[in-house]
Design a protein around this motif. Structure first.
Motif, PDB file in Angstrom:
ATOM      1  N   CYS A  89     -13.086 -13.380  37.488  1.00 28.53           N
ATOM      2  CA  CYS A  89     -12.363 -12.139  37.732  1.00 28.53           C
ATOM      3  C   CYS A  89     -11.881 -11.592  36.395  1.00 28.53           C
ATOM      4  O   CYS A  89     -11.929 -12.279  35.380  1.00 28.53           O
ATOM      5  CB  CYS A  89     -11.164 -12.369  38.663  1.00 28.53           C
ATOM      6  N   HIS A  90     -11.405 -10.366  36.420  1.00 22.86           N
ATOM      7  CA  HIS A  90     -10.749  -9.782  35.252  1.00 22.86           C
ATOM      8  C   HIS A  90      -9.254 -10.034  35.378  1.00 22.86           C
ATOM      9  O   HIS A  90      -8.764 -10.409  36.447  1.00 22.86           O
ATOM     10  CB  HIS A  90     -11.037  -8.283  35.174  1.00 22.86           C
ATOM     11  N   THR A  91      -8.507  -9.802  34.300  1.00 22.95           N
ATOM     12  CA  THR A  91      -7.054  -9.969  34.334  1.00 22.95           C
ATOM     13  C   THR A  91      -6.380  -8.819  33.613  1.00 22.95           C
ATOM     14  O   THR A  91      -6.965  -8.200  32.722  1.00 22.95           O
ATOM     15  CB  THR A  91      -6.611 -11.283  33.650  1.00 22.95           C
ATOM     16  N   ILE A  92      -5.134  -8.558  34.032  1.00 28.70           N
ATOM     17  CA  ILE A  92      -4.272  -7.626  33.317  1.00 28.70           C
ATOM     18  C   ILE A  92      -2.965  -8.336  33.010  1.00 28.70           C
ATOM     19  O   ILE A  92      -2.525  -9.204  33.771  1.00 28.70           O
ATOM     20  CB  ILE A  92      -4.017  -6.309  34.095  1.00 28.70           C
ATOM     21  N   GLU A  93      -2.381  -7.975  31.862  1.00 25.80           N
ATOM     22  CA  GLU A  93      -1.098  -8.521  31.444  1.00 25.80           C
ATOM     23  C   GLU A  93      -0.368  -7.463  30.640  1.00 25.80           C
ATOM     24  O   GLU A  93      -0.944  -6.445  30.261  1.00 25.80           O
ATOM     25  CB  GLU A  93      -1.305  -9.751  30.542  1.00 25.80           C
ATOM     26  N   LEU A  94       0.890  -7.750  30.336  1.00 25.34           N
ATOM     27  CA  LEU A  94       1.649  -6.886  29.441  1.00 25.34           C
ATOM     28  C   LEU A  94       1.050  -6.955  28.038  1.00 25.34           C
ATOM     29  O   LEU A  94       0.337  -7.897  27.715  1.00 25.34           O
ATOM     30  CB  LEU A  94       3.116  -7.336  29.401  1.00 25.34           C
ATOM     31  N   PRO A  95       1.361  -5.967  27.183  1.00 22.13           N
ATOM     32  CA  PRO A  95       0.904  -6.057  25.793  1.00 22.13           C
ATOM     33  C   PRO A  95       1.570  -7.229  25.073  1.00 22.13           C
ATOM     34  O   PRO A  95       2.592  -7.740  25.544  1.00 22.13           O
ATOM     35  CB  PRO A  95       1.339  -4.728  25.174  1.00 22.13           C
ATOM     36  N   PHE A 122      -7.161 -26.590  33.602  1.00 19.92           N
ATOM     37  CA  PHE A 122      -6.539 -25.995  32.428  1.00 19.92           C
ATOM     38  C   PHE A 122      -7.052 -24.572  32.244  1.00 19.92           C
ATOM     39  O   PHE A 122      -8.187 -24.268  32.604  1.00 19.92           O
ATOM     40  CB  PHE A 122      -6.838 -26.813  31.172  1.00 19.92           C
ATOM     41  N   LEU A 123      -6.202 -23.723  31.662  1.00 20.51           N
ATOM     42  CA  LEU A 123      -6.584 -22.365  31.299  1.00 20.51           C
ATOM     43  C   LEU A 123      -6.461 -22.248  29.782  1.00 20.51           C
ATOM     44  O   LEU A 123      -5.374 -22.468  29.237  1.00 20.51           O
ATOM     45  CB  LEU A 123      -5.672 -21.343  31.986  1.00 20.51           C
ATOM     46  N   VAL A 124      -7.583 -21.942  29.122  1.00 21.83           N
ATOM     47  CA  VAL A 124      -7.554 -21.690  27.686  1.00 21.83           C
ATOM     48  C   VAL A 124      -7.577 -20.177  27.502  1.00 21.83           C
ATOM     49  O   VAL A 124      -8.478 -19.496  27.992  1.00 21.83           O
ATOM     50  CB  VAL A 124      -8.760 -22.343  26.972  1.00 21.83           C
ATOM     51  N   ILE A 125      -6.546 -19.663  26.817  1.00 24.30           N
ATOM     52  CA  ILE A 125      -6.424 -18.233  26.578  1.00 24.30           C
ATOM     53  C   ILE A 125      -6.749 -17.970  25.106  1.00 24.30           C
ATOM     54  O   ILE A 125      -6.188 -18.608  24.218  1.00 24.30           O
ATOM     55  CB  ILE A 125      -5.001 -17.734  26.890  1.00 24.30           C
ATOM     56  N   ARG A 126      -7.705 -17.049  24.883  1.00 30.42           N
ATOM     57  CA  ARG A 126      -8.115 -16.721  23.506  1.00 30.42           C
ATOM     58  C   ARG A 126      -8.586 -15.277  23.464  1.00 30.42           C
ATOM     59  O   ARG A 126      -8.847 -14.666  24.484  1.00 30.42           O
ATOM     60  CB  ARG A 126      -9.198 -17.671  23.030  1.00 30.42           C
ATOM     61  N   ILE A 166     -10.914 -29.881  34.076  1.00 30.40           N
ATOM     62  CA  ILE A 166     -11.746 -28.681  34.175  1.00 30.40           C
ATOM     63  C   ILE A 166     -11.042 -27.570  33.413  1.00 30.40           C
ATOM     64  O   ILE A 166      -9.832 -27.391  33.551  1.00 30.40           O
ATOM     65  CB  ILE A 166     -11.920 -28.243  35.646  1.00 30.40           C
ATOM     66  N   THR A 167     -11.796 -26.804  32.633  1.00 25.67           N
ATOM     67  CA  THR A 167     -11.194 -25.737  31.838  1.00 25.67           C
ATOM     68  C   THR A 167     -11.760 -24.382  32.242  1.00 25.67           C
ATOM     69  O   THR A 167     -12.978 -24.197  32.301  1.00 25.67           O
ATOM     70  CB  THR A 167     -11.454 -25.977  30.335  1.00 25.67           C
ATOM     71  N   LEU A 168     -10.850 -23.459  32.537  1.00 21.46           N
ATOM     72  CA  LEU A 168     -11.195 -22.048  32.718  1.00 21.46           C
ATOM     73  C   LEU A 168     -10.872 -21.351  31.397  1.00 21.46           C
ATOM     74  O   LEU A 168      -9.913 -21.718  30.718  1.00 21.46           O
ATOM     75  CB  LEU A 168     -10.367 -21.416  33.836  1.00 21.46           C
ATOM     76  N   ILE A 169     -11.659 -20.353  31.043  1.00 22.99           N
ATOM     77  CA  ILE A 169     -11.449 -19.614  29.793  1.00 22.99           C
ATOM     78  C   ILE A 169     -11.007 -18.199  30.131  1.00 22.99           C
ATOM     79  O   ILE A 169     -11.660 -17.520  30.926  1.00 22.99           O
ATOM     80  CB  ILE A 169     -12.754 -19.536  28.956  1.00 22.99           C
ATOM     81  N   LEU A 170      -9.901 -17.752  29.531  1.00 23.80           N
ATOM     82  CA  LEU A 170      -9.468 -16.362  29.636  1.00 23.80           C
ATOM     83  C   LEU A 170      -9.683 -15.702  28.285  1.00 23.80           C
ATOM     84  O   LEU A 170      -9.002 -16.012  27.315  1.00 23.80           O
ATOM     85  CB  LEU A 170      -7.990 -16.271  30.052  1.00 23.80           C
ATOM     86  N   GLU A 171     -10.687 -14.827  28.222  1.00 19.28           N
ATOM     87  CA  GLU A 171     -10.976 -14.053  27.007  1.00 19.28           C
ATOM     88  C   GLU A 171     -10.193 -12.753  27.100  1.00 19.28           C
ATOM     89  O   GLU A 171     -10.361 -11.996  28.055  1.00 19.28           O
ATOM     90  CB  GLU A 171     -12.478 -13.725  26.924  1.00 19.28           C
ATOM     91  N   ARG A 172      -9.351 -12.492  26.096  1.00 19.66           N
ATOM     92  CA  ARG A 172      -8.462 -11.332  26.110  1.00 19.66           C
ATOM     93  C   ARG A 172      -8.853 -10.258  25.104  1.00 19.66           C
ATOM     94  O   ARG A 172      -9.384 -10.548  24.053  1.00 19.66           O
ATOM     95  CB  ARG A 172      -7.058 -11.768  25.706  1.00 19.66           C
ATOM     96  N   LYS A 173      -8.453  -9.016  25.440  1.00 19.13           N
ATOM     97  CA  LYS A 173      -8.529  -7.884  24.523  1.00 19.13           C
ATOM     98  C   LYS A 173      -7.166  -7.194  24.594  1.00 19.13           C
ATOM     99  O   LYS A 173      -6.711  -6.814  25.670  1.00 19.13           O
ATOM    100  CB  LYS A 173      -9.647  -6.935  24.969  1.00 19.13           C
ATOM    101  N   TYR A 174      -6.516  -7.057  23.444  1.00 23.96           N
ATOM    102  CA  TYR A 174      -5.156  -6.522  23.396  1.00 23.96           C
ATOM    103  C   TYR A 174      -5.150  -5.015  23.220  1.00 23.96           C
ATOM    104  O   TYR A 174      -5.952  -4.474  22.464  1.00 23.96           O
ATOM    105  CB  TYR A 174      -4.376  -7.165  22.235  1.00 23.96           C
ATOM    106  N   GLY A 175      -4.213  -4.354  23.908  1.00 23.52           N
ATOM    107  CA  GLY A 175      -4.034  -2.911  23.769  1.00 23.52           C
ATOM    108  C   GLY A 175      -2.551  -2.580  23.715  1.00 23.52           C
ATOM    109  O   GLY A 175      -1.704  -3.423  23.999  1.00 23.52           O
TER     110      GLY A 175
END
Length: 135
Positions: free
Chosen positions: A30-36, A130-134, A5-14
């Motif tokens: 849900c939404h996510t936050i991470e470091l730059p 699995f988590l696909v980050i893009r 099973i794949t979860l998708i994390l769509e990111r926007k960088y700041g």
């Protein structure tokens, strides 16, 4: 063979943080936050885009969490609660209910519980998650 099973994390960088949204079967979880992005520097950067197998991890400080063990050049990457990436994260991913700015959000524990409910239910069905980050 186990179901994948794949979860998708769509990111926007700041400059002050990386914001994203996790999707399952096209629906936002849900939404996510991470470091730059800081060239994958341990404890200073979000992790690189890619496909990662999620694993259950137990840590003394955070208890049982969703881990991302196979990040190249990094260790102990977790999905755990935080509402301010710059103050509370060292390379991990924090789910949040609402994004309030670059790398900030609200109600992280609630968002984490919803994400854990989903991932643990998939694990209970013997699936590999699995988590696909893009971007």
């Amino acid at each position: 063979m186990k179901t994948q099973i794949t979860l998708i994390l769509e990111r926007k960088y700041g400059e002050r943080g990386t914001n994203g949204t996790i999707y399952f079967l096209g629906d936002a979880v849900c939404h996510t936050i991470e470091l730059p992005w800081q060239d994958n520097k341990p404890r200073e950067s979000c992790i690189p885009e890619g496909r990662y197998k999620l694993k259950k991890r137990v840590y003394p400080k955070n208890g049982e969490q969703i881990g991302i063990p196979s990040v190249q050049g990094r260790e102990a990457i977790l999905i755990h609660p935080a509402n301010n990436a710059m103050k509370e994260l060292h390379g991990c991913i924090a789910p949040v209910t609402t994004l309030t700015g670059e790398g900030t959000g609200d109600h992280s524990r609630k968002a984490l519980e919803e994400l854990k409910e989903l991932v643990y239910s998939l694990w209970d069905m013997e699936a590999e998650v699995f988590l696909v980050i893009r971007s």
